[in-house]
Design an enzyme around this catalytic site. Structure first.
Site, mmCIF file in Angstrom:
data_model
loop_
_atom_site.group_PDB
_atom_site.id
_atom_site.type_symbol
_atom_site.label_atom_id
_atom_site.label_comp_id
_atom_site.label_asym_id
_atom_site.label_seq_id
_atom_site.Cartn_x
_atom_site.Cartn_y
_atom_site.Cartn_z
ATOM 1 N N ASN A 67 -19.171 24.599 -26.099
ATOM 2 C CA ASN A 67 -20.357 25.417 -25.654
ATOM 3 C C ASN A 67 -20.330 26.774 -26.034
ATOM 4 O OD1 ASN A 67 -21.282 22.787 -24.724
ATOM 5 N ND2 ASN A 67 -20.864 23.193 -22.626
ATOM 6 N N GLY A 300 -22.613 29.175 -17.463
ATOM 7 C CA GLY A 300 -21.503 29.973 -17.607
ATOM 8 C C GLY A 300 -20.687 29.826 -18.956
ATOM 9 N N ASP A 301 -20.779 28.707 -19.732
ATOM 10 C CA ASP A 301 -20.165 28.881 -21.030
ATOM 11 C C ASP A 301 -20.925 29.727 -22.083
ATOM 12 O OD1 ASP A 301 -18.921 26.470 -19.845
ATOM 13 O OD2 ASP A 301 -20.235 25.015 -20.597
ATOM 14 N N ALA A 302 -22.286 29.721 -21.714
ATOM 15 C CA ALA A 302 -22.970 30.470 -22.477
ATOM 16 C C ALA A 302 -22.667 32.178 -22.282
ATOM 17 C CB ALA A 302 -24.534 30.405 -22.260
#
Length: 349
Positions: A67, A300-302
């Site tokens: 991601n 959070g991945d973004a």
């Protein structure tokens, strides 16, 4: 002919196909899940995936670092990001390849002949997400693949290495190979993400093996608290700011680059501690109306994708954090860890 600057960012972790479906308290209880948590699947969780597939569901290319890699590529010029992990020889692996190709992300998967592609069951209950991961093929990544001449050539050309903490459950030697390559080449940067509270709790030794090599460490407040709890007296129970500062001051192999620790706190300010600096910085998040929030899974991945893109582009810490917050804001308006198309262009807050 590709540019010599192609694929500057290399990401390593566990590629998964996310199976997302809405649920309720009964399904959480049935599989011993918590509303806002991330765990590795045990035998008792195996029926969960068929259960989710029997409901109205969505299949999304997932795995935290994958991601993040897609997010970074969303911002960076074409051919900037490469992702490495292990998949099975099945239709789900092809779905992952297609999704990554559509995002402009290059993948170099190791293909395991015996295990299926990893899956992550995502149970949506209101605004909460419970993630239950069956690593399967993702658990079969081998150092030999990373060190194979075609892949290692890409490693040598990359300047930024991003390793998701989840990979510490799979192949620590691969994470360490990238760490040492970065440390031996001062112009290279090693970035680690804590990924989930269970990593510092149950994989403390593996995480500590990588810690002297962290140039950047990314996590959220729950993960930071879990790390502090695992450290014991002296750190346990401290504030997020104090924990970030303690992390920043840990022993470091490459002393020529100060370590930077970035801790997100949802809607609260993002905390940033830099090695050797007394003052801990805080950056307010971008506001978003509740009516605009569609899905927080992968936010959070973004954030990590936007932040790392800023670092790759040589932006300031403040702007890199803002790029992370901008991309996270875009992501939570979409289903799952995805980004809007046509592409939007970053602009400072």
């Amino acid at each position: 002919m590709g540019s010599t600057n192609d694929f500057q960012l290399l990401c390593l972790e566990n590629p998964l196909l996310d199976i997302q479906a809405e649920g309720d308290e009964s399904i959480l209880q049935k599989y011993s899940l918590k509303a806002n948590d991330a765990i590795l699947a045990e035998e008792k969780h195996m029926p969960l995936y068929a259960d989710l597939l029997s409901r109205k569901h969505a299949l999304i290319a997932g795995g935290a670092a994958q991601n993040t890699a897609r997010g970074a590529q969303y911002i960076l010029p074409a051919n900037s990001v490469l992702y490495i992990g292990c998949v099975g020889k099945d239709e789900y692996a092809e779905k992952l390849r297609s999704a990554c190709a559509a995002a402009g992300l290059r993948v170099e998967y190791r293909v395991d002949e015996t295990q299926p592609t990893g899956r992550c069951g995502v149970v949506i209950t209101g605004a909460n997400r419970s993630l239950c991961t069956h690593l399967a093929a993702a658990n079969e990544y081998k150092l030999e693949h990373l060190q194979s001449p075609p892949v290692w050539d890409l490693v040598k050309k990359a300047k930024y290495y991003y390793v998701g903490g989840y990979h510490l459950t799979v192949c620590v030697p691969a994470a360490m190979a990238l760490a040492k390559e970065a440390a031996e080449n001062p112009e290279k940067v090693y970035i680690m993400n804590l990924s989930a509270p269970f990593i510092p709790q149950f994989f403390k030794q593996q995480l500590e093996e990588t810690s002297p090599y962290w140039d950047y460490l990314i996590g959220n407040e729950t993960e930071a608290a879990a790390w502090a709890e695992a450290q014991g007296e002296g750190v346990k129970g401290k504030s997020v700011q104090e924990i970030a500062k303690h992390m920043a001051e840990l022993k470091k192999v490459n002393e020529g680059r100060k370590r930077t620790v970035v801790i997100t706190q949802g809607t609260e300010p993002t905390v940033v501690a830099v090695q050797g600096e007394e003052k801990v910085r805080e950056y307010p998040v971008r506001t978003i109306g509740k009516e605009e929030i569609y899905d927080t899974n992968g936010a959070g991945d973004a954030f990590a994708g936007g932040f790392v893109a800023g670092i790759v582009e040589g932006k300031s810490l403040e702007e890199s954090v803002d790029m992370g917050q901008w991309l996270a804001k875009l992501s939570i308006k979409e289903l799952g860890p995805q980004f809007p198309y046509p592409k939007q262009t970053y602009s400072a807050a």
